[in-house]
Design a protein around this motif. Structure first.
Motif, PDB file in Angstrom:
ATOM      1  N   THR A 118      37.118 -31.015 -24.278  1.00 54.13           N
ATOM      2  CA  THR A 118      35.853 -31.155 -24.975  1.00 54.13           C
ATOM      3  C   THR A 118      36.034 -31.386 -26.465  1.00 54.13           C
ATOM      4  OG1 THR A 118      35.721 -28.754 -25.224  1.00 54.13           O
ATOM      5  CG2 THR A 118      34.661 -29.723 -23.304  1.00 54.13           C
ATOM      6  N   ASP A 119      37.171 -30.968 -27.045  1.00 55.25           N
ATOM      7  CA  ASP A 119      37.345 -31.174 -28.476  1.00 55.25           C
ATOM      8  C   ASP A 119      37.835 -32.575 -28.803  1.00 55.25           C
ATOM      9  OD1 ASP A 119      39.862 -30.909 -27.435  1.00 55.25           O
ATOM     10  OD2 ASP A 119      40.582 -29.467 -28.925  1.00 55.25           O
ATOM     11  N   LEU A 157      36.011 -35.309 -27.868  1.00 56.51           N
ATOM     12  CA  LEU A 157      34.878 -36.200 -27.872  1.00 56.51           C
ATOM     13  C   LEU A 157      34.907 -37.082 -29.118  1.00 56.51           C
ATOM     14  CD1 LEU A 157      32.102 -36.900 -26.545  1.00 56.51           C
ATOM     15  CD2 LEU A 157      31.100 -35.191 -28.068  1.00 56.51           C
ATOM     16  N   THR A 180      30.737 -34.718 -21.358  1.00 56.93           N
ATOM     17  CA  THR A 180      31.595 -34.106 -22.365  1.00 56.93           C
ATOM     18  C   THR A 180      33.024 -34.630 -22.235  1.00 56.93           C
ATOM     19  OG1 THR A 180      30.253 -32.101 -22.309  1.00 56.93           O
ATOM     20  CG2 THR A 180      32.466 -31.900 -23.220  1.00 56.93           C
ATOM     21  N   GLY A 181      33.636 -34.879 -23.362  1.00 58.68           N
ATOM     22  CA  GLY A 181      35.021 -35.327 -23.374  1.00 58.68           C
ATOM     23  C   GLY A 181      35.198 -36.822 -23.368  1.00 58.68           C
ATOM     24  N   GLY A 211      33.668 -39.274 -19.649  1.00 64.55           N
ATOM     25  CA  GLY A 211      33.258 -37.889 -19.798  1.00 64.55           C
ATOM     26  C   GLY A 211      33.220 -37.169 -18.462  1.00 64.55           C
ATOM     27  N   ASN A 212      33.121 -35.858 -18.534  1.00 61.22           N
ATOM     28  CA  ASN A 212      33.059 -35.038 -17.322  1.00 61.22           C
ATOM     29  C   ASN A 212      31.687 -35.149 -16.675  1.00 61.22           C
ATOM     30  OD1 ASN A 212      35.706 -33.747 -17.332  1.00 61.22           O
ATOM     31  ND2 ASN A 212      35.008 -32.756 -19.207  1.00 61.22           N
ATOM     32  N   TRP A 239      24.372 -40.899 -22.115  1.00 62.76           N
ATOM     33  CA  TRP A 239      23.840 -39.984 -23.108  1.00 62.76           C
ATOM     34  C   TRP A 239      23.150 -40.768 -24.225  1.00 62.76           C
ATOM     35  CZ3 TRP A 239      27.821 -35.501 -24.278  1.00 62.76           C
ATOM     36  CH2 TRP A 239      27.965 -34.721 -23.124  1.00 62.76           C
ATOM     37  N   SER A 294      25.162 -36.063 -32.693  1.00 61.06           N
ATOM     38  CA  SER A 294      26.191 -36.577 -31.787  1.00 61.06           C
ATOM     39  C   SER A 294      25.518 -37.051 -30.516  1.00 61.06           C
ATOM     40  CB  SER A 294      27.232 -35.489 -31.453  1.00 61.06           C
ATOM     41  OG  SER A 294      26.621 -34.443 -30.711  1.00 61.06           O
ATOM     42  N   PHE A 319      24.627 -36.744 -26.723  1.00 58.95           N
ATOM     43  CA  PHE A 319      24.410 -35.515 -25.959  1.00 58.95           C
ATOM     44  C   PHE A 319      23.646 -35.812 -24.680  1.00 58.95           C
ATOM     45  CE2 PHE A 319      22.060 -31.637 -24.859  1.00 58.95           C
ATOM     46  CZ  PHE A 319      23.123 -30.731 -24.790  1.00 58.95           C
ATOM     47  N   ALA A 350      26.232 -31.502 -20.517  1.00 62.01           N
ATOM     48  CA  ALA A 350      27.287 -31.167 -21.469  1.00 62.01           C
ATOM     49  C   ALA A 350      27.946 -29.839 -21.107  1.00 62.01           C
ATOM     50  CB  ALA A 350      26.719 -31.093 -22.883  1.00 62.01           C
ATOM     51  N   ASN A 364      29.976 -26.619 -22.474  1.00 63.03           N
ATOM     52  CA  ASN A 364      30.201 -25.888 -23.718  1.00 63.03           C
ATOM     53  C   ASN A 364      31.697 -25.615 -23.932  1.00 63.03           C
ATOM     54  OD1 ASN A 364      27.449 -25.735 -24.329  1.00 63.03           O
ATOM     55  ND2 ASN A 364      27.208 -23.933 -23.026  1.00 63.03           N
TER      56      ASN A 364
END
Length: 320
Positions: free
Chosen positions: A24-25, A27, A270-271, A279-280, A304, A312, A314, A318, A320
């Motif tokens: 996730t970090d 993105l 996310t990701g 993303g996931n 998104w 960002s 979203f 998503a 967390n």
């Protein structure tokens, strides 16, 4: 407007990594590049009546998928994350009176132009004549709703549109009073099944230039139609926030605005990263991929959009 020539598509044409490599970090952070600004024009703050124009010859099963997606905006008790949860991010945008964009969208009426009233090759001008035909037809005309109306023109697989498959999968604008009789927001979205599934049915088809892309299973078994669903969502969000090209967008050129959907093309979870990972997302027992739930037990995959609060991209799926 849905433009596949954006930064996001360029990123997506690169090889797809395994999900386990991205966290996730990682993105893609565009917040330092994006200056989303309000340009003082009207937004869609009143409840929205959606008027659907089916142009050409349509498969009833494809129509059912799209209808269920549109019904999802007003259906109660949907499981989370839902289509309504996805729309909630759009309601954070406000007008100059600090009034939020409406949370209420209903499918008000449909019109069937099965005779191709403007031919099977359309332009950005003649597509407005499709609306004109729909509101003047007898005896089943659509109303010309100047207060709450939004018009969606969906063209069947055999209909060509100016720039379709080369630069756009859909677009939105507003009608000319000289053609339609009033100024109302509208969007056109094309069915890409025959002409360019790799461009407009991503991620359920391989994008051009990347034949090794790991195509995802579509949740309702119709990749091209479900690609349309994501483009419809994209255009609805942008019509709500920028209906007359004087609302919310990034950049200095109203003729080529970077709108809330444009900034997040290709991002579904996310990701989502710079090497083509979308993303996931969720995967059902039959192997289909989706990220939101809809009406009548449907599941959908929609991109998104730009979150004004988070600064960002979203979506409600998503992590967390």
């Amino acid at each position: 407007m849905y433009r596949h020539l954006s930064l996001c598509l360029i990123l997506l044409l690169l090889p797809l990594p395994s999900i386990s490599r991205y966290h996730t970090d990682e993105l893609v952070d565009l917040s330092h590049l994006v200056q989303m600004s309000y340009h003082k024009g009207p937004l869609l703050t009143s409840p929205i009546n959606l008027y659907l124009i089916w142009y050409g010859q349509w498969n009833p099963s494809a129509q059912s998928i799209i209808r269920d997606f549109l019904f999802s905006f007003s259906s109660p008790f949907l499981p989370s994350p839902s289509v309504q949860d996805w729309w909630r991010t759009i309601t954070y945008y406000t007008d100059q009176n600090n009034v939020n964009i409406t949370s209420k969208l209903v499918l008000a009426s449909e019109y069937f132009d099965t005779s191709y009233s403007q031919g099977n090759s359309l332009t950005r001008t003649t597509v407005q004549s499709v609306i004109k035909a729909a509101i003047t037809s007898f005896p089943n005309a659509l109303p010309l709703d100047t207060q709450q109306g939004v018009y969606l023109i969906l063209t069947s697989p055999d209909v060509q549109m100016e720039e379709f498959c080369r630069g756009v999968c859909g677009f939105h604008y507003f009608t000319s009073p000289s053609i339609v009789g009033a100024t109302v927001p509208y969007a056109w979205i094309g069915h890409s099944g025959i002409q360019c599934p790799g461009m407009c049915a991503f991620p359920f088809a391989s994008p051009p230039g990347n034949p090794g892309f790991q195509v995802l299973g579509s949740p309702n078994g119709d990749p091209a139609t479900e690609g349309m669903v994501s483009v419809i969502a994209h255009e609805l969000g942008e019509m709500a926030t920028n209906p007359y090209i004087s609302g919310w967008y990034a950049g200095d050129d109203p003729a080529a605005p970077n709108e809330i959907g444009d900034l997040c093309e290709g991002v579904y979870g996310t990701g989502a990263g710079s090497s083509g990972f979308i993303g996931n997302v969720y995967r059902s027992s039959d192997g289909a991929s989706y990220n939101i739930n809809g009406a009548n037990g449907r599941r959908f995959m929609v991109q998104w959009i730009w979150d004004l609060v988070r600064q960002s991209c979203f979506g409600p799926n998503a992590v967390n």
